[in-house]
Enzyme design. Structure first.
Site, PDB file in Angstrom:
ATOM      1  N   LEU A  40       7.162  -6.223   3.721  1.00  0.00           N
ATOM      2  CA  LEU A  40       6.866  -5.589   4.745  1.00  0.00           C
ATOM      3  C   LEU A  40       8.090  -4.590   6.066  1.00  0.00           C
ATOM      4  CD1 LEU A  40       5.040  -8.098   6.744  1.00  0.00           C
ATOM      5  CD2 LEU A  40       4.400  -6.493   4.938  1.00  0.00           C
ATOM      6  N   ALA A  42      -0.513  -9.750   7.662  1.00  0.00           N
ATOM      7  CA  ALA A  42       0.864 -10.557   7.090  1.00  0.00           C
ATOM      8  C   ALA A  42       1.644 -11.237   8.459  1.00  0.00           C
ATOM      9  CB  ALA A  42       2.248  -9.633   6.154  1.00  0.00           C
ATOM     10  N   LEU A  93      14.675   5.974   0.926  1.00  0.00           N
ATOM     11  CA  LEU A  93      14.188   7.019  -0.076  1.00  0.00           C
ATOM     12  C   LEU A  93      13.299   7.866   1.700  1.00  0.00           C
ATOM     13  CD1 LEU A  93      13.073   5.709  -2.640  1.00  0.00           C
ATOM     14  CD2 LEU A  93      14.205   8.006  -2.902  1.00  0.00           C
ATOM     15  N   GLU A 114      -3.972  -1.010   7.207  1.00  0.00           N
ATOM     16  CA  GLU A 114      -3.802   0.159   6.925  1.00  0.00           C
ATOM     17  C   GLU A 114      -5.683   0.749   7.955  1.00  0.00           C
ATOM     18  OE1 GLU A 114      -1.505   2.174   6.099  1.00  0.00           O
ATOM     19  OE2 GLU A 114      -0.693   0.717   4.567  1.00  0.00           O
ATOM     20  N   SER A 116       0.733  -1.240  -0.038  1.00  0.00           N
ATOM     21  CA  SER A 116      -0.123   0.043  -0.221  1.00  0.00           C
ATOM     22  C   SER A 116       1.007   1.248   0.146  1.00  0.00           C
ATOM     23  CB  SER A 116      -0.891  -0.026   1.432  1.00  0.00           C
ATOM     24  OG  SER A 116      -0.144  -0.008   2.116  1.00  0.00           O
ATOM     25  N   THR A 117       2.175   1.508   0.332  1.00  0.00           N
ATOM     26  CA  THR A 117       2.643   2.599   0.357  1.00  0.00           C
ATOM     27  C   THR A 117       4.332   2.313  -0.004  1.00  0.00           C
ATOM     28  OG1 THR A 117       3.286   2.090   2.668  1.00  0.00           O
ATOM     29  CG2 THR A 117       1.558   3.900   2.458  1.00  0.00           C
ATOM     30  N   TYR A 160      22.322   1.676  10.606  1.00  0.00           N
ATOM     31  CA  TYR A 160      21.639   0.604   9.774  1.00  0.00           C
ATOM     32  C   TYR A 160      22.235  -0.513   9.448  1.00  0.00           C
ATOM     33  CZ  TYR A 160      17.921  -0.374   6.959  1.00  0.00           C
ATOM     34  OH  TYR A 160      16.755  -1.045   6.863  1.00  0.00           O
TER      35      TYR A 160
HETATM   36  P1  NAD Z   1       6.446   1.459   3.861  1.00  0.00           P
HETATM   37  O1  NAD Z   1       6.262   1.848   5.531  1.00  0.00           O
HETATM   38  O2  NAD Z   1       6.370   2.876   3.353  1.00  0.00           O
HETATM   39  O3  NAD Z   1       5.196   0.102   3.466  1.00  0.00           O
HETATM   40  C1  NAD Z   1       5.717  -0.445   4.379  1.00  0.00           C
HETATM   41  C2  NAD Z   1       4.016  -1.425   3.863  1.00  0.00           C
HETATM   42  O4  NAD Z   1       4.305  -2.808   4.959  1.00  0.00           O
HETATM   43  C3  NAD Z   1       2.885  -0.914   3.789  1.00  0.00           C
HETATM   44  O5  NAD Z   1       2.618  -1.724   2.595  1.00  0.00           O
HETATM   45  C4  NAD Z   1       2.139  -0.924   5.228  1.00  0.00           C
HETATM   46  O6  NAD Z   1       0.720  -1.516   5.418  1.00  0.00           O
HETATM   47  C5  NAD Z   1       2.725  -2.694   4.934  1.00  0.00           C
HETATM   48  N1  NAD Z   1       2.482  -3.104   7.098  1.00  0.00           N
HETATM   49  C6  NAD Z   1       3.408  -3.129   7.598  1.00  0.00           C
HETATM   50  N2  NAD Z   1       3.267  -4.243   8.335  1.00  0.00           N
HETATM   51  C7  NAD Z   1       2.156  -4.684   8.035  1.00  0.00           C
HETATM   52  C8  NAD Z   1       1.396  -6.340   8.493  1.00  0.00           C
HETATM   53  N3  NAD Z   1       1.920  -6.233  10.237  1.00  0.00           N
HETATM   54  N4  NAD Z   1       0.481  -6.835   8.165  1.00  0.00           N
HETATM   55  C9  NAD Z   1       0.643  -5.950   6.694  1.00  0.00           C
HETATM   56  N5  NAD Z   1       0.850  -5.395   6.127  1.00  0.00           N
HETATM   57  C10 NAD Z   1       1.823  -4.533   6.844  1.00  0.00           C
HETATM   58  O7  NAD Z   1       7.895   0.999   3.749  1.00  0.00           O
HETATM   59  P2  NAD Z   1       9.198   0.731   2.640  1.00  0.00           P
HETATM   60  O8  NAD Z   1      10.504   1.933   3.389  1.00  0.00           O
HETATM   61  O9  NAD Z   1       8.172   1.019   1.616  1.00  0.00           O
HETATM   62  O10 NAD Z   1       9.363  -0.688   2.968  1.00  0.00           O
HETATM   63  C11 NAD Z   1       9.641  -2.196   2.673  1.00  0.00           C
HETATM   64  C12 NAD Z   1      10.367  -2.348   2.219  1.00  0.00           C
HETATM   65  O11 NAD Z   1      11.873  -2.181   1.310  1.00  0.00           O
HETATM   66  C13 NAD Z   1      11.331  -3.123   3.919  1.00  0.00           C
HETATM   67  O12 NAD Z   1      11.822  -4.067   3.916  1.00  0.00           O
HETATM   68  C14 NAD Z   1      12.349  -1.816   3.962  1.00  0.00           C
HETATM   69  O13 NAD Z   1      12.914  -2.553   4.917  1.00  0.00           O
HETATM   70  C15 NAD Z   1      13.599  -1.725   2.146  1.00  0.00           C
HETATM   71  N6  NAD Z   1      14.044  -0.331   2.322  1.00  0.00           N
HETATM   72  C16 NAD Z   1      13.399   0.639   2.247  1.00  0.00           C
HETATM   73  C17 NAD Z   1      14.135   1.778   2.258  1.00  0.00           C
HETATM   74  C18 NAD Z   1      14.309   3.600   2.139  1.00  0.00           C
HETATM   75  O14 NAD Z   1      15.065   3.894   2.106  1.00  0.00           O
HETATM   76  N7  NAD Z   1      12.586   3.329   2.435  1.00  0.00           N
HETATM   77  C19 NAD Z   1      15.179   1.468   1.284  1.00  0.00           C
HETATM   78  C20 NAD Z   1      15.970  -0.239   0.328  1.00  0.00           C
HETATM   79  C21 NAD Z   1      14.400  -1.198   1.615  1.00  0.00           C
END
Ligand code: NAD
Length: 397
Positions: free
Chosen positions: A143, A116, A277, A79, A54-55, A239
């Protein structure tokens, strides 16, 4: 209701439905402009399960699958629904907008809102796949969560963002108080490390894959990937080499276990390393707002700035659906090179060493960071009338 951002610390507690819809539309338009199917070297995904849809990176993965490749998508997210008096979360509105746009183009889109990490949602997803899709050929694991209830024991684990081994003092930027200051982070103890691995490690990804496979809903030669951030020296103490980094290392173990356990299916499981990001997850990590404000400054000057959708479109076309994608010795894909190459890191490091309270806004691109932060919640998006009265109650079908 006229909706203005309500920022509390590192989070915005409301969201704008029209702004979120516009942001989803912008990402869809980007993917459509990229000729994704032609860029990919092998046939793209058809039936996709996105866990964390979703995000952030998960939403970008869903948009790329659907609007780049024409895939059917089943999403899982966690959400909050809106009411007459309170807005829903951004992920709720993003999902509603995704559904609307997908349906308008005749694309299958279903979403399950729930935990999830639970077996209940895994079983419900399996049932849905059997009924509507038969099998899935791509499973995205995206997640980001601060806690997880273990489905076997009912125990709740919490993740911690702390250094490992020794404490660490560094600069940080407090987005709430507009202040650059030093923080000292105490090292995690073993229990905090173990709990973080339980939440953000690979156990749940592996559990999903095993349950999907045992139910017969994973197709031959299917692909799965989970997202990680590895980064470089500036962020390693908080990190890469910290509690969250150890949890992310566990994804490598899980990828190998998945390949092994699903041998008969010839499934490929890769961890994908992405760039830093602004997302809801990263804005909660100390140091990250400062680091990201500086990389935005440098990368925009270099002309290499990318958001979630650009990163994921690249991952799909140059790694997941390429003929012979490059991987490292841990079988990971890498999309973060424009951030982590030595020349760019040297420029970021030079700014990092110089940055103080007085010159922060001049040396960094905090304005860009803040703009993207607001965008996450549907605010500060071009073409949206924020004075207009909008109905916060939006649903998806
Ligand atoms: P985000 O917070 O935008 O998205 C998280 C998603 O997980 C959402 O869709 C939320 O609804 C879902 N979620 C959370 N808990 C949940 C649950 N219990 N059940 C069902 N859904 C659940 O996060 P993001 O930054 O897009 O991160 C996603 C992945 O990418 C992570 O593993 C993160 O470590 C990785 N990542 C992020 C970055 C960054 O800079 N943001 C960089 C590299 C990797």
């Amino acid at each position: 209701m006229v909706i203005k951002p309500k920022i509390r610390g590192f989070i915005c507690t409301n969201a704008h439905p029209v702004g979120c819809a516009k942001s989803v539309e912008n990402q869809i338009n980007y993917v459509k402009s990229q000729n994704v199917k032609a860029k990919a070297e092998i046939e793209g995904p058809k039936n996709v399960l996105v866990i964390g849809c979703s995000t952030g990176y998960g939403l970008a993965s869903r948009i790329t699958s659907a609007f780049g490749f024409g895939a059917k998508t089943l999403g899982i997210c966690f959400e909050k629904e809106p009411s007459e008096r309170k807005t829903g979360t951004a992920g709720w509105y993003n999902t509603a907008a995704f559904h609307e746009q997908a349906k308008a183009e005749g694309l299958y889109a279903e979403t399950m809102n729930g935990d999830a990490f639970s077996d209940e949602i895994k079983k419900a997803a399996i049932k849905k796949i059997k009924k509507d899709l038969g099998q899935v050929d791509l499973i995205i694991y995206s997640l980001a969560s601060p806690r997880r209830t273990d489905p076997d024991t009912g125990e709740v684990y919490k993740s911690t963002l702390k250094p490992v081994g020794q404490g660490y003092t560094t600069k940080t930027y407090d987005t709430d108080k507009d202040k650059v200051h030093d923080i000292t982070l105490e090292p995690a103890n073993q229990d905090e490390i173990d709990q973080t691995v339980k939440v953000m490690g690979g156990e749940d990804w592996e559990r999903w894959m095993v349950m999907l496979n045992e139910a017969g809903v994973v197709s031959e030669n299917a692909k799965t990937t989970a997202y990680t951030y590895i980064g470089k020296e500036l962020t390693w103490p908080i990190y890469g080499q910290a509690t969250i980094g150890l949890a992310k290392e566990d994804l490598d173990r899980a990828a190998t276990a998945i390949i092994d356990k699903l041998k008969g299916k010839n499934v490929s499981a890769n961890v994908s390393s992405l760039k830093a990001l602004v997302t809801q997850a990263s804005s909660a990590i100390p140091v990250m707002p400062l680091y990201i404000s500086l990389i935005y400054k440098v990368m925009k000057e270099e002309g290499t700035h990318e958001g979630c959708i650009e990163q994921i479109e690249g991952l799909f076309t140059s790694c997941l659906y390429a003929k012979a994608p490059a991987t490292d010795d841990m079988n990971r894909y890498h999309m973060e090179g424009k951030e982590t190459n030595d020349a760019t890191q040297a420029k970021i490091k030079a700014l990092w060493d110089k940055v103080t309270q007085d010159n922060f806004h001049e040396l960094s691109d905090y304005a860009g960071y803040h703009h993207e932060f607001l965008n996450l919640f549907g605010f500060d998006i071009q073409g949206v009338d924020y004075e207009a009265d909008v109905n916060p109650v939006v649903d998806w079908s």
